[in-house]
Design a protein around this motif. Structure first.
Motif, PDB file in Angstrom:
ATOM      1  N   ILE A 226       0.806  -1.237  -0.064  1.00 22.57           N
ATOM      2  CA  ILE A 226       0.122  -0.001  -0.033  1.00 22.57           C
ATOM      3  C   ILE A 226       0.807   1.331   0.048  1.00 22.57           C
ATOM      4  O   ILE A 226       0.747   2.232  -0.885  1.00 22.57           O
ATOM      5  N   ALA A 227       1.785   1.230   0.797  1.00 21.26           N
ATOM      6  CA  ALA A 227       2.792   2.471   0.994  1.00 21.26           C
ATOM      7  C   ALA A 227       3.449   2.603  -0.488  1.00 21.26           C
ATOM      8  O   ALA A 227       3.466   3.715  -0.792  1.00 21.26           O
ATOM      9  N   ALA A 228       4.093   1.386  -0.970  1.00 21.01           N
ATOM     10  CA  ALA A 228       4.766   1.564  -2.214  1.00 21.01           C
ATOM     11  C   ALA A 228       3.742   2.100  -3.421  1.00 21.01           C
ATOM     12  O   ALA A 228       4.133   3.091  -3.988  1.00 21.01           O
ATOM     13  N   GLY A 229       2.518   1.777  -3.422  1.00 17.12           N
ATOM     14  CA  GLY A 229       1.581   2.190  -4.233  1.00 17.12           C
ATOM     15  C   GLY A 229       1.274   3.766  -4.174  1.00 17.12           C
ATOM     16  O   GLY A 229       1.346   4.485  -5.054  1.00 17.12           O
ATOM     17  N   LEU A 230       0.965   3.941  -2.904  1.00 18.34           N
ATOM     18  CA  LEU A 230       0.669   5.637  -2.615  1.00 18.34           C
ATOM     19  C   LEU A 230       1.866   6.322  -3.025  1.00 18.34           C
ATOM     20  O   LEU A 230       1.728   7.562  -3.664  1.00 18.34           O
ATOM     21  N   ILE A 231       3.013   5.983  -2.595  1.00 18.72           N
ATOM     22  CA  ILE A 231       4.228   6.858  -2.862  1.00 18.72           C
ATOM     23  C   ILE A 231       4.573   6.912  -4.429  1.00 18.72           C
ATOM     24  O   ILE A 231       4.754   7.941  -5.028  1.00 18.72           O
ATOM     25  N   THR A 232       4.269   5.803  -5.198  1.00 16.76           N
ATOM     26  CA  THR A 232       4.660   5.606  -6.578  1.00 16.76           C
ATOM     27  C   THR A 232       3.660   6.576  -7.404  1.00 16.76           C
ATOM     28  O   THR A 232       3.919   7.597  -8.217  1.00 16.76           O
ATOM     29  N   THR A 233       2.449   6.257  -6.939  1.00 13.01           N
ATOM     30  CA  THR A 233       1.248   7.176  -7.770  1.00 13.01           C
ATOM     31  C   THR A 233       1.613   8.846  -7.386  1.00 13.01           C
ATOM     32  O   THR A 233       1.438   9.565  -8.260  1.00 13.01           O
ATOM     33  N   PHE A 234       1.952   9.148  -6.137  1.00 11.20           N
ATOM     34  CA  PHE A 234       2.113  10.359  -5.744  1.00 11.20           C
ATOM     35  C   PHE A 234       3.335  11.049  -6.564  1.00 11.20           C
ATOM     36  O   PHE A 234       3.403  12.012  -7.299  1.00 11.20           O
ATOM     37  N   GLU A 235       4.290  10.210  -6.505  1.00 13.90           N
ATOM     38  CA  GLU A 235       5.750  10.982  -7.370  1.00 13.90           C
ATOM     39  C   GLU A 235       5.404  10.946  -8.790  1.00 13.90           C
ATOM     40  O   GLU A 235       5.862  11.936  -9.458  1.00 13.90           O
ATOM     41  N   VAL A 236       4.579   9.752  -9.363  1.00 10.81           N
ATOM     42  CA  VAL A 236       4.696   9.904 -10.705  1.00 10.81           C
ATOM     43  C   VAL A 236       3.488  11.015 -11.039  1.00 10.81           C
ATOM     44  O   VAL A 236       3.867  11.742 -12.170  1.00 10.81           O
ATOM     45  N   GLN A 237       2.691  11.281 -10.237  1.00 17.53           N
ATOM     46  CA  GLN A 237       1.659  12.480 -10.537  1.00 17.53           C
ATOM     47  C   GLN A 237       2.500  13.589 -10.381  1.00 17.53           C
ATOM     48  O   GLN A 237       2.302  14.482 -11.413  1.00 17.53           O
ATOM     49  N   ASN A 238       3.281  14.052  -9.770  1.00 14.07           N
ATOM     50  CA  ASN A 238       4.084  15.149  -9.326  1.00 14.07           C
ATOM     51  C   ASN A 238       4.765  15.438 -10.664  1.00 14.07           C
ATOM     52  O   ASN A 238       4.896  16.354 -11.294  1.00 14.07           O
ATOM     53  N   PHE A 239       5.684  14.156 -11.196  1.00  8.75           N
ATOM     54  CA  PHE A 239       6.559  14.246 -12.147  1.00  8.75           C
ATOM     55  C   PHE A 239       5.815  14.471 -13.508  1.00  8.75           C
ATOM     56  O   PHE A 239       6.119  15.656 -14.256  1.00  8.75           O
ATOM     57  N   PHE A 240       4.579  13.954 -13.698  1.00  9.18           N
ATOM     58  CA  PHE A 240       3.853  14.454 -14.890  1.00  9.18           C
ATOM     59  C   PHE A 240       3.367  15.649 -15.014  1.00  9.18           C
ATOM     60  O   PHE A 240       3.385  16.433 -15.807  1.00  9.18           O
ATOM     61  N   GLU A 241       3.020  16.274 -13.851  1.00  8.27           N
ATOM     62  CA  GLU A 241       2.539  17.503 -13.848  1.00  8.27           C
ATOM     63  C   GLU A 241       3.438  18.549 -14.025  1.00  8.27           C
ATOM     64  O   GLU A 241       3.274  19.469 -14.999  1.00  8.27           O
ATOM     65  N   GLU A 242       4.609  18.472 -13.417  1.00  8.13           N
ATOM     66  CA  GLU A 242       5.852  19.219 -13.842  1.00  8.13           C
ATOM     67  C   GLU A 242       6.169  19.183 -15.221  1.00  8.13           C
ATOM     68  O   GLU A 242       6.228  20.448 -15.873  1.00  8.13           O
ATOM     69  N   ARG A 243       6.185  17.793 -15.855  1.00  2.15           N
ATOM     70  CA  ARG A 243       6.600  17.916 -17.227  1.00  2.15           C
ATOM     71  C   ARG A 243       5.431  18.587 -18.026  1.00  2.15           C
ATOM     72  O   ARG A 243       5.810  19.142 -18.881  1.00  2.15           O
ATOM     73  N   VAL A 244       4.422  18.740 -17.723  1.00  2.00           N
ATOM     74  CA  VAL A 244       3.158  19.068 -18.532  1.00  2.00           C
ATOM     75  C   VAL A 244       3.278  20.779 -18.253  1.00  2.00           C
ATOM     76  O   VAL A 244       3.120  21.301 -19.433  1.00  2.00           O
ATOM     77  N   PHE A 245       3.644  21.237 -17.215  1.00  2.00           N
ATOM     78  CA  PHE A 245       3.874  22.803 -17.069  1.00  2.00           C
ATOM     79  C   PHE A 245       4.869  23.204 -17.869  1.00  2.00           C
ATOM     80  O   PHE A 245       4.603  24.320 -18.540  1.00  2.00           O
ATOM     81  N   GLU A 246       5.913  22.407 -17.879  1.00  2.40           N
ATOM     82  CA  GLU A 246       7.189  22.675 -18.752  1.00  2.40           C
ATOM     83  C   GLU A 246       6.797  22.788 -20.150  1.00  2.40           C
ATOM     84  O   GLU A 246       7.040  23.891 -20.834  1.00  2.40           O
ATOM     85  N   GLN A 247       5.779  22.016 -20.830  1.00  2.00           N
ATOM     86  CA  GLN A 247       5.328  21.754 -21.968  1.00  2.00           C
ATOM     87  C   GLN A 247       4.698  22.997 -22.105  1.00  2.00           C
ATOM     88  O   GLN A 247       4.818  23.675 -23.369  1.00  2.00           O
ATOM     89  N   LEU A 248       3.748  23.378 -21.212  1.00  2.00           N
ATOM     90  CA  LEU A 248       2.766  24.382 -21.402  1.00  2.00           C
ATOM     91  C   LEU A 248       3.309  25.882 -21.384  1.00  2.00           C
ATOM     92  O   LEU A 248       3.251  26.598 -22.258  1.00  2.00           O
ATOM     93  N   LYS A 249       4.660  25.800 -20.750  1.00  3.91           N
ATOM     94  CA  LYS A 249       5.428  27.063 -20.647  1.00  3.91           C
ATOM     95  C   LYS A 249       6.163  27.153 -22.291  1.00  3.91           C
ATOM     96  O   LYS A 249       5.948  28.124 -22.847  1.00  3.91           O
ATOM     97  N   THR A 250       6.686  26.090 -22.768  1.00  5.70           N
ATOM     98  CA  THR A 250       7.208  26.026 -24.124  1.00  5.70           C
ATOM     99  C   THR A 250       6.056  26.636 -24.903  1.00  5.70           C
ATOM    100  O   THR A 250       6.193  27.437 -25.779  1.00  5.70           O
ATOM    101  N   HIS A 251       4.911  25.947 -24.871  1.00  7.82           N
ATOM    102  CA  HIS A 251       3.741  26.332 -25.898  1.00  7.82           C
ATOM    103  C   HIS A 251       3.352  27.915 -25.762  1.00  7.82           C
ATOM    104  O   HIS A 251       3.304  28.480 -26.797  1.00  7.82           O
ATOM    105  N   MET A 252       3.428  28.187 -24.825  1.00  6.57           N
ATOM    106  CA  MET A 252       3.070  29.809 -24.658  1.00  6.57           C
ATOM    107  C   MET A 252       4.296  30.488 -25.394  1.00  6.57           C
ATOM    108  O   MET A 252       3.869  31.541 -25.771  1.00  6.57           O
ATOM    109  N   SER A 253       5.432  30.331 -25.329  1.00  3.90           N
ATOM    110  CA  SER A 253       6.403  30.999 -25.796  1.00  3.90           C
ATOM    111  C   SER A 253       6.333  30.855 -27.231  1.00  3.90           C
ATOM    112  O   SER A 253       6.478  31.879 -27.949  1.00  3.90           O
TER     113      SER A 253
END
Ligand code: ATP
Ligand code: MG
Length: 487
Positions: free
Chosen positions: A22-49
């Motif tokens: 359960i701990a591993a599931g929660l931690i990976t989901t949380f980490e992956v979510q953060n990672f993806f969101e960061e990536r997406v925001f980076e992408q959005l920044k590029t798109h705005m430029s």
């Protein structure tokens, strides 16, 4: 409730694994979510430029045309984003998900959190359900670089660029990850369950085996054998239990032997007591009931009765001695004994006596006195020698001799009593020290023996840490001897 060892091992393992999964599931989901969101925001920044650059290269007319609007939409669609341009008052000037003539129906966008953040910090992000489109989106907004939109027609009023992307894509990846973790966890759970089941079986089977054997032992089967397993701890335990049972078996055997001996002894005692009592009763009865006995006969009868009462008394004294020695009640008081003087005195008492059979008692060391001492209880040791001398006289031939003496050896003194009697057969030699054992019952009884003398001798010698030795030749004689440490 008391759990068995096996249940404990399995439940502890499974609980641990469940927590870890359960701990591993929660931690990976949380980490992956953060990672993806960061990536997406980076992408959005590029798109705005890119958008800024794209618009600055367009050289738009004052009022942007329908086709210019559509090419902007095409630009946003190509990047798979929703693109919005907002002026300083919050009015939407362009939105790639809204037609040009529907723009005026849009709400004021100044209050949108990402726009508010961009207003104060140049850049803002937010995640929410879009009021305009009803889709869950990740938003990023930034303030426009004023120079970029110089030739942008009415788009030059734009104060904010906003790019947004549907969250569904991320959600899909996340749920895929969650599913993988769940399936992996369930699989691990299954494997661990099987492994701990096998492991605990391996662990508890030998213990259960031991318990089964212990149960057997409890029921009284002392021949049960504890099997040794492959585990060293359990091996040790099995060995210990085996030793315990062996010891128990020996003790029980010993106890049973003692028990038989005791009841035999009791039978013997009552038998031995009965003989003189019957004789005593017989003589007294005859004496009482016969009226015509002459004075000599009367005297003989009383004498016989007296002899039997003496015999009874001797028997009881011997019995009491034996039981006191065996129960450890008889305390020995050890003193230094001068061997020569002690034996000489014993022999001298016999020498003056007149024996019926004419047996004479000699002292072998009469003429060569050696200064030599031993430690012991003088009274008890005298009892030993007296018993041996008495036997040597009783079981001797007529006019035979008895020799009492001592030999001084390196560390010990050997004390001996020998006779010129008929000797003792080999088959009796080992048994004569048993209580009530007599080689020839009739003859023994005639000399007044009860069969306890040598048993007492044996016990007293044992209390002095020594053993009586007997050597005998049929027709020639017997020698009893024992060693005492020199002092
Ligand atoms: N010196 C000996 N020569 C031959 N036989 C002997 C001798 N000493 C003992 N025995 C035999 O050993 C038996 C046991 O001796 P033990 O002294 O124990 O008993 P006992 O003499 O019969 O009776 P108690 O000594 O109690 O009066 C005797 O009955 C006798 O048969
Ligand atoms: Mg005797």
């Amino acid at each position: 409730m008391l759990l068995s060892l096996r249940q404990k091992i399995i439940s502890v393992n499974l609980t641990l694994l469940l927590i870890v999964t359960i701990a591993a599931g929660l931690i990976t989901t949380f980490e992956v979510q953060n990672f993806f969101e960061e990536r997406v925001f980076e992408q959005l920044k590029t798109h705005m430029s890119e958008t800024e650059f794209f618009i600055s290269t367009l050289n738009l007319s004052d009022d942007i045309t329908e086709s210019e609007y559509k090419s902007l939409i095409a630009f946003a669609d190509a990047a798979s984003i929703r693109l919005t341009l907002i002026d300083s008052l919050g009015v939407v000037i362009f939105d790639s998900w809204v037609k040009k003539d529907s723009l005026r129906y849009l709400e004021n966008h100044l209050t949108r959190p990402e726009v508010q953040m961009a207003l104060h910090h140049q850049y803002g992000t937010n995640e929410r359900l879009s009021a305009t489109t009803g889709v869950r989106l990740l938003y990023a907004a930034r303030a426009v670089t004023p120079k970029a939109f110089e030739n942008a027609g009415n788009l030059a009023q734009s104060k904010f660029i906003r790019a947004a992307i549907p969250i569904i894509a991320i959600e899909e990846v996340l749920s895929e990850i969650r599913w993988t973790v769940f399936v992996g966890g369930a699989f691990a759970l299954l494997i661990i369950a099987i492994v701990s089941l096998l492991l605990s079986k391996r662990l508890t089977d030998p213990i259960r085996k031991l318990a089964r054997v212990a149960e057997e032992v409890k029921k009284g089967n002392l021949d049960a054998h504890f099997e040794h397993g492959s585990d060293s701890d359990i091996n040790n335990l099995a060995e210990l239990l085996d030793e315990m049972v062996t010891k128990l078996r020996e003790d029980v055997n010993q106890m049973q032997k003692l028990q038989t001996m005791r009841s035999q002894f009791l039978g013997n005692v009552s038998h031995e007591l009965r003989t003189p009592i019957f004789a005593l009763q017989g003589y007294l009865e005859t004496f009482l009931h016969s009226t015509d006995l002459d004075i000599d006969k009367q005297r003989t009868f009383v004498e016989k009765a007296f002899q039997n009462s003496v015999r009874l008394n001797n028997l009881l004294t011997d019995l009491i001695d034996i039981s006191r020695i065996e129960s450890g009640e008889m305390k020995m008081s050890f003193r230094k004994i001068m061997v020569h003087d002690w034996l000489e005195k014993i022999v001298s008492e016999y020498s003056v006596k007149d024996h019926k059979k004419g047996v004479t008692v000699h002292f072998a060391n009469r003429d060569d006195k050696i200064e030599c001492y031993v430690m012991g209880d003088k009274e008890r040791l005298s009892q030993v020698v007296l018993n041996l001398v008495q036997n040597a006289i009783n079981y001797n031939k007529e006019y035979g001799t008895v020799t009492v003496g001592y030999d001084v050896l390196e560390d010990d003194v050997r004390i001996f009593v020998s006779d010129t009697g008929p000797g003792i057969g080999d088959e009796h030699l080992t048994r004569i020290f048993e209580r009530f054992y007599r080689v020839d019952k009739e003859r023994s009884r005639m000399v007044g023996g009860t069969g306890l003398g040598l048993a007492i001798v044996k016990h007293i010698c044992e209390a002095h840490r020594t053993r009586v030795k007997v050597e005998s030749k049929l027709g020639i004689g017997t020698t009893f001897s024992f060693l005492m440490k020199k002092k």
